[in-house]
Design a protein around this motif. Structure first.
Motif, PDB file in Angstrom:
ATOM      1  N   THR A  90       7.883   2.361   7.131  1.00 48.17           N
ATOM      2  CA  THR A  90       6.507   2.465   6.625  1.00 48.17           C
ATOM      3  C   THR A  90       6.191   1.316   5.672  1.00 48.17           C
ATOM      4  N   LEU A  91       7.112   1.067   4.743  1.00 45.76           N
ATOM      5  CA  LEU A  91       6.869   0.000   3.763  1.00 45.76           C
ATOM      6  C   LEU A  91       6.731  -1.357   4.453  1.00 45.76           C
ATOM      7  N   ARG A  92       7.601  -1.576   5.427  1.00 40.46           N
ATOM      8  CA  ARG A  92       7.531  -2.828   6.188  1.00 40.46           C
ATOM      9  C   ARG A  92       6.172  -2.956   6.871  1.00 40.46           C
ATOM     10  N   GLY A  93       5.760  -1.817   7.457  1.00 41.25           N
ATOM     11  CA  GLY A  93       4.470  -1.808   8.145  1.00 41.25           C
ATOM     12  C   GLY A  93       3.315  -2.028   7.176  1.00 41.25           C
ATOM     13  N   VAL A  94       3.398  -1.367   6.006  1.00 41.48           N
ATOM     14  CA  VAL A  94       2.327  -1.504   5.019  1.00 41.48           C
ATOM     15  C   VAL A  94       2.248  -2.960   4.547  1.00 41.48           C
ATOM     16  N   ASP A  95       3.412  -3.546   4.292  1.00 45.25           N
ATOM     17  CA  ASP A  95       3.426  -4.935   3.818  1.00 45.25           C
ATOM     18  C   ASP A  95       2.807  -5.866   4.874  1.00 45.25           C
ATOM     19  N   SER A  96       3.204  -5.639   6.141  1.00 41.47           N
ATOM     20  CA  SER A  96       2.637  -6.467   7.209  1.00 41.47           C
ATOM     21  C   SER A  96       1.140  -6.239   7.320  1.00 41.47           C
ATOM     22  N   ALA A  97       0.742  -4.954   7.173  1.00 44.04           N
ATOM     23  CA  ALA A  97      -0.686  -4.629   7.287  1.00 44.04           C
ATOM     24  C   ALA A  97      -1.475  -5.295   6.156  1.00 44.04           C
ATOM     25  N   VAL A  98      -0.906  -5.277   4.945  1.00 45.22           N
ATOM     26  CA  VAL A  98      -1.601  -5.900   3.812  1.00 45.22           C
ATOM     27  C   VAL A  98      -1.781  -7.395   4.067  1.00 45.22           C
ATOM     28  N   LEU A  99      -0.710  -8.017   4.594  1.00 44.37           N
ATOM     29  CA  LEU A  99      -0.808  -9.455   4.910  1.00 44.37           C
ATOM     30  C   LEU A  99      -1.887  -9.696   5.960  1.00 44.37           C
ATOM     31  N   ARG A 100      -1.915  -8.789   6.949  1.00 42.83           N
ATOM     32  CA  ARG A 100      -2.897  -8.948   8.029  1.00 42.83           C
ATOM     33  C   ARG A 100      -4.319  -8.735   7.519  1.00 42.83           C
ATOM     34  N   ILE A 101      -4.472  -7.690   6.687  1.00 41.77           N
ATOM     35  CA  ILE A 101      -5.812  -7.395   6.148  1.00 41.77           C
ATOM     36  C   ILE A 101      -6.303  -8.567   5.296  1.00 41.77           C
ATOM     37  N   THR A 151      23.481  -9.186  -7.794  1.00 41.44           N
ATOM     38  CA  THR A 151      22.118  -9.197  -8.342  1.00 41.44           C
ATOM     39  C   THR A 151      21.186  -8.392  -7.445  1.00 41.44           C
ATOM     40  N   SER A 152      20.307  -7.615  -8.068  1.00 42.05           N
ATOM     41  CA  SER A 152      19.355  -6.868  -7.248  1.00 42.05           C
ATOM     42  C   SER A 152      18.050  -7.645  -7.163  1.00 42.05           C
ATOM     43  N   MET A 153      17.368  -7.460  -6.066  1.00 40.23           N
ATOM     44  CA  MET A 153      16.111  -8.194  -5.865  1.00 40.23           C
ATOM     45  C   MET A 153      15.122  -7.331  -5.087  1.00 40.23           C
ATOM     46  N   PRO A 154      13.823  -7.515  -5.317  1.00 35.83           N
ATOM     47  CA  PRO A 154      12.830  -6.698  -4.598  1.00 35.83           C
ATOM     48  C   PRO A 154      12.780  -7.092  -3.126  1.00 35.83           C
ATOM     49  N   THR A 155      12.387  -6.115  -2.309  1.00 33.31           N
ATOM     50  CA  THR A 155      12.425  -6.353  -0.870  1.00 33.31           C
ATOM     51  C   THR A 155      11.082  -6.746  -0.271  1.00 33.31           C
ATOM     52  N   LEU A 156      10.030  -6.658  -1.054  1.00 28.89           N
ATOM     53  CA  LEU A 156       8.719  -6.920  -0.459  1.00 28.89           C
ATOM     54  C   LEU A 156       7.848  -7.763  -1.385  1.00 28.89           C
ATOM     55  N   LEU A 157       6.926  -8.457  -0.791  1.00 26.57           N
ATOM     56  CA  LEU A 157       5.919  -9.180  -1.575  1.00 26.57           C
ATOM     57  C   LEU A 157       5.166  -8.200  -2.476  1.00 26.57           C
ATOM     58  N   LEU A 158       4.968  -6.978  -1.956  1.00 20.12           N
ATOM     59  CA  LEU A 158       4.279  -5.943  -2.731  1.00 20.12           C
ATOM     60  C   LEU A 158       5.026  -5.621  -4.016  1.00 20.12           C
TER      61      LEU A 158
END
Lengths: 36, 516
Positions: free
Chosen positions: B158-169, B217-224
Motif C-alpha cells: 500500500t505504501l509503495r502504491g501510495v508513494d507512486s500515486a503521489v508522484l503520479r498525481i 544505520t536506519s533510513m526512511p524507505t519513502l520520499l513521503l
C-alpha cells in the motif's frame, strides 16, 4: 570516527510478537478454563 | 513385619498413589505450556548469551541491497521455529527430570515410592495434555506471525502504491541529468557508510525504515518519509556524484536547446538563468510580464546542484555585450543545468540541456541525446547571421561590423531543424503534442524593429518560410521570439522574460503576472 551504535532492528517487532502471542495464549487458556 | 504395619503401609500407599497420579498429571499438563512460554521469552525478549543458535536463519539474497531483512519477511518465522526447537529441548529436560525422580524413588523403595508409582501413570497423561496445550501455544505464535506478516506485506504494498500515486498525481517523473534515463526511483547512499541502496522502497528489506546490513544505520524507505534528505544517485550508475537536486520532491521540466554551432544556445541558457536570478531577487526593473505586469518576489529560483552553480554562477558577467561566449566543447555529452523554481507553494526542477551544435549534424550523435524524448517543449535557436540570404543583403559596412560575431561554421537552420525533427521522431517523441520555441538570437545586433512580427520577418527576411510551415505542421504550438542575451546598465534585456514565461506557462508553471 565512531561507528553508529548498532541496535537490534528486530527488538521491537519481537517484543510485539511476544506480547501479542502471550496475550492470546492467556486469553485462550482463560476461555478453556471457563469452558471446562 | 506385623500385620498392622502392613495394613498401615497399604493404607498409606493407597492414599498417596492417586496423589502421585494427580500431581504428575497437573505438573506436566501445566509445565509443558510454561516451558513453551519460557522458550518464547528467551527467544523473543531475553536473547541471552546462553540462547542456542537457531538451526536456520534467513539471509538477505545476494542480489539484494545491503540491508537487513524486514522481520516479517523471514526472521519472524525463523524465530517461531527457534522457539519450537528450544521448547522441545527444554521439554525434554523437564521430562528427564521427572523420569529420574521417579526412577530414583522407585529404586529407594522408600516412602515416596507409592507417589512415584502414581506419577508413572500421571506423567504420560500430563505429557499428553501439556503437549497438546504447548502445541496450541506454538500454533498461536505461528498464526500471530502469519497475520502480522500478511499485514506487513499489505502495508508495504500500500505504501509503495501510495508513494507512486503521489508522484503520479504531482506529475513527478525523474530524469537523470547525466545519462538522461527515466529514473523510477533514485538509489540512495546509506548515511552511515558508502553502501548504495538501489531500491529503498517498502518491501522485504523494510516497511517504514530499513537498516543497512553494513553499518546498522536506519533510513526512511519513502520520499513521503523523508528519504529525499539522503544522497540520491542514478540507479543506472549514470552519474558517480550524488543527484543534489533532490529528485522526487518537485516536478521536472526538461528543456532541450538545439541549433547550429554558434547559434547562441549557451548564451540563451545563461540569460534564462540570469532571468531566474533576477526574478528571484525581486528586481522588478526588467522583468515585466505581459502588458507591463510585474513579477513578484514570490518567485524563488536557485541552482539545484553544484554543477549548475559552477556553470551558471557568473552568468551576469558572461552576458556582458563585451564578452563573447565560449563555444560548448564538442564531443562532451551535456549535463543538465538544473534550476529549482518555487512559485507560490509549488516547486519545479527545470533541467536545461545545452548540447554542442555538432551533435545536431548526424544521426549517431543526435540519437545519443536521449533527453529529447522526455521533453514537451523544445527551443530552436537560430542565428539570423548564419542565414546566407540574409547575410548577403547586409551592407558591406554591416557585414564588416558583424563578421567577428558571425559563426565560422555556416549551416542553414532548415537543415538543422529538419534533421533534429526526424531524429526526435525516431525517438518516438509525439511531436504533435509538443511545443517549439523558435528563438532568433542576436536581436541586439540586428535591427528588425518595425518589420512586423517575428514569424513574418523570418519568412520575408530570412527566407525560412519552409521551416516556419514545417514547424507549424509538426508541433502543437510554435512561438517565435527575438532575443538579445545581454546585460546592459538597466539589467538583462527584456526580450528574455517573454520567452521564459512562455516556456514555463506551457509546463504548468504560472508565475505572478501571467495572464491565464
Amino acid at each position: 570516527m565512531t561507528s553508529p551504535k548498532r541496535r537490534d532492528p528486530y527488538r521491537v517487532p519481537r517484543f510485539l510478537i511476544f506480547v501479542v502471542t502471550l496475550a492470546l495464549i492467556i486469553g485462550l487458556l482463560f476461555l478453556l478454563v471457563l469452558w471446562l | 513385619m506385623d500385620f498392622l504395619a502392613v495394613f498401615f503401609i497399604a493404607i498409606y500407599a493407597l492414599c498417596v498413589f492417586p496423589l502421585g497420579v494427580l500431581a504428575a498429571a497437573v505438573v506436566y499438563s501445566c509445565g509443558l505450556p510454561i516451558v513453551y512460554v519460557v522458550a518464547l521469552t528467551r527467544v523473543l525478549v531475553k536473547r541471552g548469551s546462553s540462547l542456542p543458535a537457531p538451526s536456520h536463519w534467513p539471509e538477505t539474497p545476494s542480489d539484494a541491497d545491503p540491508a537487513v531483512l524486514q522481520y516479517f519477511y523471514g526472521p519472524a518465522l525463523a524465530d517461531a521455529r527457534h522457539t519450537v526447537q528450544l521448547g522441545w529441548q527444554l521439554s525434554g529436560q523437564f521430562f528427564r527430570l521427572g523420569r529420574t525422580a521417579i526412577t530414583e524413588s522407585m529404586k529407594a523403595a522408600g516412602p515416596t515410592a507409592p507417589i512415584a508409582a502414581g506419577a508413572m501413570i500421571g506423567m504420560p497423561v500430563g505429557l499428553l495434555v501439556g503437549a497438546a496445550v504447548a502445541t496450541a501455544c506454538a500454533v498461536v505464535q505461528l498464526v500471530t506471525v502469519a497475520v502480522s506478516a500478511a499485514a506487513m506485506w499489505v502495508s508495504g504494498t500500500t505504501l509503495r502504491g501510495v508513494d507512486s500515486a503521489v508522484l503520479r498525481i504531482k506529475n513527478i517523473r525523474m530524469v537523470c541529468p547525466t545519462c538522461y534515463r527515466r529514473v523510477t526511483y533514485p538509489a540512495y547512499k546509506c548515511p552511515g557508510c558508502p553502501k548504495l541502496h538501489q531500491d529503498i522502497r517498502p518491501g522485504r528489506l523494510g516497511i517504514l525504515r530499513r537498516y543497512c546490513s553494513n553499518c546498522g544505520t536506519s533510513m526512511p524507505t519513502l520520499l513521503l518519509f523523508g528519504s529525499s534528505r539522503m544522497k540520491a544517485y542514478c540507479p543506472y550508475g549514470g552519474i558517480e556524484e550524488p543527484m543534489e537536486h533532490r529528485p522526487g520532491k518537485a516536478r521536472e521540466i526538461i528543456l532541450p536547446f538545439f541549433g547550429e554551432v554558434g547559434a547562441g544556445k549557451t548564451r540563451l541558457l545563461l540569460s534564462l538563468a540570469q532571468q531566474f536570478r533576477e526574478w528571484s531577487e525581486g528586481d522588478h526593473a526588467n522583468h515585466d510580464g505581459p502588458e507591463g505586469q510585474q513579477a513578484s518576489p514570490e518567485i524563488n529560483a536557485e541552482f539545484a546542484d553544484n554543477s549548475t552553480s559552477r556553470a551558471l554562477n557568473n552568468a551576469a558577467r558572461l552576458l556582458s555585450p563585451k564578452v563573447s561566449t565560449a563555444p560548448t566543447p564538442p564531443g562532451q555529452m551535456p549535463r543538465a543545468h538544473i534550476i529549482r523554481l518555487k512559485s507560490g507553494h509549488r516547486a519545479h526542477l527545470i533541467q536545461m540541456f545545452d548540447a554542442a551544435g555538432e551533435y545536431f549534424r548526424d544521426s549517431a550523435h543526435t540519437q545519443q541525446l536521449r533527453y529529447f524524448d522526455k521533453a514537451h517543449t523544445f527551443i530552436l535557436v537560430i542565428d539570423p547571421l548564419s542565414v546566407e540570404a540574409f547575410w548577403e543583403r547586409l551592407l558591406p559596412d554591416q557585414q564588416a561590423e558583424l563578421q567577428p560575431v558571425r559563426s565560422e561554421t555556416i549551416r542553414e537552420p532548415d537543415l538543422t531543424y529538419h534533421h533534429v525533427i526526424e531524429e526526435i521522431q525516431d525517438m518516438q517523441v509525439p511531436v504533435h503534442k509538443a511545443r517549439l520555441g523558435v528563438v532568433l538570437s542576436r536581436a541586439d545586433l540586428i535591427n528588425s524593429d518595425g518589420q512586423g512580427d517575428v514569424e513574418t520577418w523570418m519568412q520575408a527576411e530570412l527566407g525560412l518560410g519552409n521551416l516556419v510551415r514545417s514547424a507549424r505542421l509538426n508541433f502543437r504550438e510554435v512561438r517565435f521570439f527575438r532575443t538579445a542575451a545581454i546585460i546592459e546598465k538597466k539589467g538583462l534585456d527584456e526580450s528574455i522574460s517573454p520567452l521564459l514565461r512562455w516556456v514555463l506557462s506551457g509546463n504548468g508553471v504560472n508565475l505572478p503576472g501571467d495572464t491565464a
